[in-house]
Write an enzyme that holds these catalytic residues in place. Sequence first.
Site, PDB file in Angstrom:
ATOM      1  N   SER A 151       0.859  -1.184   0.000  1.00 52.62           N
ATOM      2  CA  SER A 151       0.000   0.000   0.000  1.00 52.62           C
ATOM      3  C   SER A 151       0.896   1.234   0.000  1.00 52.62           C
ATOM      4  CB  SER A 151      -0.872  -0.005   1.259  1.00 52.62           C
ATOM      5  OG  SER A 151      -1.544   1.228   1.431  1.00 52.62           O
ATOM      6  N   TYR A 164      -2.946  -0.699  10.201  1.00 50.76           N
ATOM      7  CA  TYR A 164      -2.835  -1.049   8.785  1.00 50.76           C
ATOM      8  C   TYR A 164      -1.481  -0.607   8.227  1.00 50.76           C
ATOM      9  CZ  TYR A 164      -4.015  -1.379   3.815  1.00 50.76           C
ATOM     10  OH  TYR A 164      -4.018  -1.689   2.470  1.00 50.76           O
ATOM     11  N   LYS A 168       1.498  -3.024   6.581  1.00 48.61           N
ATOM     12  CA  LYS A 168       1.998  -2.910   5.216  1.00 48.61           C
ATOM     13  C   LYS A 168       3.482  -2.534   5.173  1.00 48.61           C
ATOM     14  CE  LYS A 168      -1.711  -4.210   3.133  1.00 48.61           C
ATOM     15  NZ  LYS A 168      -1.730  -5.509   2.390  1.00 48.61           N
TER      16      LYS A 168
END
Length: 240
Positions: A151, A164, A168
């Site tokens: 991401s 998150y 990533k």
Amino acid sequence: MATTPFSGMMTKGGSRTVLITGVSKGLGRALAVELAKRGHTVIGCARTQEKLLSLQSEFPNSDNHLFLNVDVKSNSSVEELARVVVEKKGVPDIIVNNAGTINKNNKIWEVPPEEFESVIDTNVKGVTNMLRHFIPLMIPSKQGIIVNMSSGWGRSGAALVAPYCASKWAVEGLSRSVAKELPDGMAIVALNPGVINTEMLASCFGASAALYQAPDAWALKAATMILNLTGADNGASLTV
């Protein structure tokens, strides 16, 4: 000589066998449909059986493909996936570790522990489980491309999605490190898909997620990029 069957069609013009995790919705689903349209064999896995059946009904030659109910967070579930895939389709040419989840927008001290664990278990441990069980199958032939979905937030930080982002960033580091462990001919890359209108984006951006490109449009570019990866891309951090 490899001791396990290998689909072996690694030339750029040939048909490939592509395993995609998290295939029931979003980017995984769009990529699976696009690859099948181009004549490639798709092995798709997801946790939701109903969504898998729905996806399978969209494939005109569904017998050519394989859809399996798998939870990548579970090492034993991925171990069984590897066994079934090799038995039915041989070793995949390409693996796309796409399964992922995101926390609800919250400051880190307000994220419930179980929600943080779910993000890490899916996005980091899930990828690791796939690597643990599939890389040893690819090594004898020194062939195979592994794409770990990253991401933009695996290369930068953002408020309210720290779990998150952390997951990533871990995917980026894991990919670069494992790249140094692979034999020549194989490749593992971290791929930032860009900003796409998916359920995950809507959970962060709300209604403004609709301003971004749809998964189907993204898949046209992503499929071409993934199919053209070679051993020379090993260790790269790429963006669609």
